[in-house]
Design a protein around this motif. Structure first.
Motif, PDB file in Angstrom:
ATOM      1  N   ALA A 245       0.139  -1.276   0.215  1.00 51.70           N
ATOM      2  CA  ALA A 245       0.375   0.189  -0.013  1.00 51.70           C
ATOM      3  C   ALA A 245       1.323   1.305  -0.203  1.00 51.70           C
ATOM      4  N   ARG A 246       1.931   1.380   0.526  1.00 51.60           N
ATOM      5  CA  ARG A 246       2.504   2.480   1.179  1.00 51.60           C
ATOM      6  C   ARG A 246       2.088   3.738   1.764  1.00 51.60           C
ATOM      7  N   LEU A 247       1.527   4.043   2.076  1.00 53.11           N
ATOM      8  CA  LEU A 247       0.947   4.590   2.706  1.00 53.11           C
ATOM      9  C   LEU A 247       0.839   5.763   3.630  1.00 53.11           C
ATOM     10  N   PRO A 248       0.575   7.299   3.534  1.00 51.47           N
ATOM     11  CA  PRO A 248       1.915   8.356   4.646  1.00 51.47           C
ATOM     12  C   PRO A 248       1.603   7.279   6.132  1.00 51.47           C
ATOM     13  N   ILE A 249       1.806   8.767   6.857  1.00 54.49           N
ATOM     14  CA  ILE A 249       2.028   8.025   7.853  1.00 54.49           C
ATOM     15  C   ILE A 249       0.423   7.681   8.708  1.00 54.49           C
ATOM     16  N   ASP A 250       0.265   9.055   8.371  1.00 55.61           N
ATOM     17  CA  ASP A 250      -0.829  10.187   9.342  1.00 55.61           C
ATOM     18  C   ASP A 250      -2.290   9.595   8.347  1.00 55.61           C
ATOM     19  N   ALA A 251      -1.922   8.729   7.183  1.00 56.46           N
ATOM     20  CA  ALA A 251      -3.294   7.985   6.051  1.00 56.46           C
ATOM     21  C   ALA A 251      -4.259   7.168   7.480  1.00 56.46           C
ATOM     22  N   PRO A 252      -5.718   7.406   7.167  1.00 54.59           N
ATOM     23  CA  PRO A 252      -7.011   6.933   7.820  1.00 54.59           C
ATOM     24  C   PRO A 252      -6.982   5.159   7.773  1.00 54.59           C
ATOM     25  N   ALA A 253      -7.263   5.383   8.714  1.00 55.80           N
ATOM     26  CA  ALA A 253      -7.158   3.395   9.254  1.00 55.80           C
ATOM     27  C   ALA A 253      -8.113   2.516   8.205  1.00 55.80           C
ATOM     28  N   ALA A 254      -7.543   1.571   7.584  1.00 54.28           N
ATOM     29  CA  ALA A 254      -8.585   0.437   6.610  1.00 54.28           C
ATOM     30  C   ALA A 254      -9.499   0.098   7.667  1.00 54.28           C
ATOM     31  N   PRO A 255     -10.665  -0.054   6.431  1.00 59.20           N
ATOM     32  CA  PRO A 255     -12.137  -1.129   7.911  1.00 59.20           C
ATOM     33  C   PRO A 255     -11.534  -1.861   8.667  1.00 59.20           C
ATOM     34  N   TRP A 256     -10.231  -3.067   7.421  1.00 58.62           N
ATOM     35  CA  TRP A 256     -10.436  -4.550   7.925  1.00 58.62           C
ATOM     36  C   TRP A 256      -9.207  -4.241   9.336  1.00 58.62           C
ATOM     37  N   VAL A 257      -8.803  -3.438   9.212  1.00 62.96           N
ATOM     38  CA  VAL A 257      -7.614  -2.457  10.635  1.00 62.96           C
ATOM     39  C   VAL A 257      -9.016  -2.747  11.742  1.00 62.96           C
TER      40      VAL A 257
ATOM     41  N   THR B 126      -6.198 -12.927  36.607  1.00 64.38           N
ATOM     42  CA  THR B 126      -7.872 -13.466  37.044  1.00 64.38           C
ATOM     43  C   THR B 126      -8.601 -12.548  38.222  1.00 64.38           C
ATOM     44  N   PRO B 127      -9.711 -11.954  37.660  1.00 63.50           N
ATOM     45  CA  PRO B 127     -10.146 -12.308  35.693  1.00 63.50           C
ATOM     46  C   PRO B 127      -9.991 -11.108  35.343  1.00 63.50           C
ATOM     47  N   LEU B 128      -9.976 -11.096  33.842  1.00 67.37           N
ATOM     48  CA  LEU B 128      -9.421 -10.320  32.778  1.00 67.37           C
ATOM     49  C   LEU B 128     -10.021  -9.250  33.472  1.00 67.37           C
ATOM     50  N   ARG B 129      -9.249  -7.914  33.597  1.00 70.95           N
ATOM     51  CA  ARG B 129      -9.409  -6.471  33.581  1.00 70.95           C
ATOM     52  C   ARG B 129      -8.401  -5.966  32.964  1.00 70.95           C
ATOM     53  N   ALA B 130      -8.790  -5.519  32.431  1.00 69.61           N
ATOM     54  CA  ALA B 130      -8.245  -4.620  30.690  1.00 69.61           C
ATOM     55  C   ALA B 130      -8.955  -3.047  29.954  1.00 69.61           C
ATOM     56  N   GLU B 131      -7.673  -2.387  29.996  1.00 70.06           N
ATOM     57  CA  GLU B 131      -7.971  -1.002  29.901  1.00 70.06           C
ATOM     58  C   GLU B 131      -7.692  -0.990  28.578  1.00 70.06           C
ATOM     59  N   ARG B 132      -8.020  -0.239  27.592  1.00 68.93           N
ATOM     60  CA  ARG B 132      -7.628   0.650  26.607  1.00 68.93           C
ATOM     61  C   ARG B 132      -6.451   1.503  26.618  1.00 68.93           C
ATOM     62  N   LEU B 133      -5.398   1.998  27.079  1.00 66.38           N
ATOM     63  CA  LEU B 133      -5.235   3.124  27.652  1.00 66.38           C
ATOM     64  C   LEU B 133      -4.888   4.580  25.582  1.00 66.38           C
ATOM     65  N   HIS B 134      -5.063   3.628  25.231  1.00 66.28           N
ATOM     66  CA  HIS B 134      -4.366   3.870  23.492  1.00 66.28           C
ATOM     67  C   HIS B 134      -4.620   2.909  22.619  1.00 66.28           C
ATOM     68  N   HIS B 135      -5.790   4.206  21.249  1.00 67.51           N
ATOM     69  CA  HIS B 135      -5.466   3.570  19.915  1.00 67.51           C
ATOM     70  C   HIS B 135      -5.620   4.919  19.310  1.00 67.51           C
ATOM     71  N   SER B 136      -4.520   4.163  17.999  1.00 69.70           N
ATOM     72  CA  SER B 136      -4.162   4.951  16.917  1.00 69.70           C
ATOM     73  C   SER B 136      -3.657   4.469  16.002  1.00 69.70           C
ATOM     74  N   THR B 137      -3.560   4.450  14.775  1.00 67.12           N
ATOM     75  CA  THR B 137      -2.850   4.055  13.087  1.00 67.12           C
ATOM     76  C   THR B 137      -1.917   4.252  12.850  1.00 67.12           C
ATOM     77  N   THR B 138      -0.787   4.023  12.475  1.00 65.22           N
ATOM     78  CA  THR B 138       0.020   4.307  11.430  1.00 65.22           C
ATOM     79  C   THR B 138       0.278   4.059   9.908  1.00 65.22           C
ATOM     80  N   TYR B 139       0.810   4.663   9.274  1.00 69.31           N
ATOM     81  CA  TYR B 139       0.570   4.514   7.898  1.00 69.31           C
ATOM     82  C   TYR B 139      -0.865   3.317   6.944  1.00 69.31           C
ATOM     83  N   GLY B 140      -2.088   3.477   8.130  1.00 72.44           N
ATOM     84  CA  GLY B 140      -3.218   3.011   7.558  1.00 72.44           C
ATOM     85  C   GLY B 140      -3.164   1.721   8.290  1.00 72.44           C
ATOM     86  N   LEU B 141      -2.160   1.052   8.566  1.00 65.53           N
ATOM     87  CA  LEU B 141      -2.617  -0.699   8.076  1.00 65.53           C
ATOM     88  C   LEU B 141      -2.176  -1.163  10.162  1.00 65.53           C
ATOM     89  N   LEU B 142      -0.645  -0.242  10.122  1.00 65.40           N
ATOM     90  CA  LEU B 142      -0.964  -0.498  11.723  1.00 65.40           C
ATOM     91  C   LEU B 142      -1.684   0.085  13.335  1.00 65.40           C
TER      92      LEU B 142
END
Length: 268
Positions: free
Chosen positions: A181-193, A244-260
């Motif tokens: 894909a060779r997308l720019p670093i700030d490309a929007p996230a792909a829907p399948w991601v 246990t039990p599983l206690r998860a906190e999503r601290l950060h969410h972003s995408t680089t290059y649209g796919l990572l």
């Protein structure tokens, strides 16, 4: 996130260029060390330290001064010049050997291996002074998600001894798609991601351990995001270490290059 003791963490380490290029994930990691209680030592379970490529022998680094490994190619000289001169902790490595042996998991202390970019790139942002001892423990990409979850459970006692346990991989990791894909670093996230990462977040919030362990088969676009298992296996170690039990906190969410996707989770 509790300040009484350390959580376990899962970090998406993305491209080695995160050490140099501005991004939301880089900014987040640069602040993370200020928020966390300061650990006495750090254990990193990196996707790039894989027993499947070491003759099946799982290892933990036991060097008092682990070298910086530049396990990549085609990047600027500035990146190859970087060093992360954190001390090692041979005594901690031996304790890890013992804890895993109690669960029937065999691991060998390696006095020579250093820190790969799955460890030193994020740590150079979180703890830039490199003044906290670091050890690395291998994954085994030929072993099951349950094996890695058990591995994490065996490491749980370390958290109450001031050891920060970090699983370092990537919540999505399809390099073939990335290079095509060779997308720019700030490309929007792909829907399948985002379809995959949103499903993971939902299952985490529900405490659905089995679903997350089998997310590559069950989640939307699971196999597309993880054609090989290596970068999601550190997530399972961090989950197991969180108790246990599983206690998860999503601290950060972003995408680089649209796919990572660069998700960060804490488990406590």
């Amino acid at each position: 996130m509790s300040t009484r003791h350390l959580p376990s963490l899962f970090l998406s380490h993305g491209s080695p260029m995160m050490a140099l290029e501005p991004s939301p994930a880089r900014d987040f990691l640069a602040r993370l060390g200020i928020v966390l209680p300061r650990p006495r030592a750090i254990l990193v379970v990196s996707a790039h330290h894989d027993a499947a490529y070491q003759g099946g022998k799982a290892t933990v680094t036991a060097s008092p001064a682990p070298p910086t490994i530049h396990d990549f190619g085609g990047f600027p000289d500035e990146l190859f010049a970087m060093r992360y001169p954190a001390p090692g902790d041979p005594a901690l490595a031996q304790r890890i050997v013992g804890l895993l042996a109690e669960r029937g998991l065999t691991v060998t202390a390696d006095p020579d291996r250093g820190l790969d970019h799955g460890a030193w790139v994020p740590l150079s942002l979180i703890y830039p002074n490199a003044d906290i001892p670091v050890v690395q423990l291998s994954i085994a990409s030929n072993a099951s998600p349950e094996w890695h979850f058990t591995l994490g459970q065996a490491l749980t006692p370390l958290r109450d001894d001031g050891v920060l346990i970090i699983g370092s991989g990537s919540i999505t990791h399809n390099l073939r798609a990335l290079f095509s894909a060779r997308l720019p670093i700030d490309a929007p996230a792909a829907p399948w991601v985002t379809g995959f990462t949103d499903w993971i977040a939902d299952r985490m919030a529900a405490g659905a351990v089995d679903d997350v362990l089998h997310s590559v088969e069950r989640a939307p676009h699971g196999a597309d995001n993880h054609p090989t298992p290596d970068h999601i296996l550190p997530l399972y170690v961090a989950m197991g270490a969180g108790g246990t039990p599983l206690r998860a906190e999503r601290l950060h969410h972003s995408t680089t290059y649209g796919l990572l996707a660069m998700d960060v989770y804490a488990f406590d």
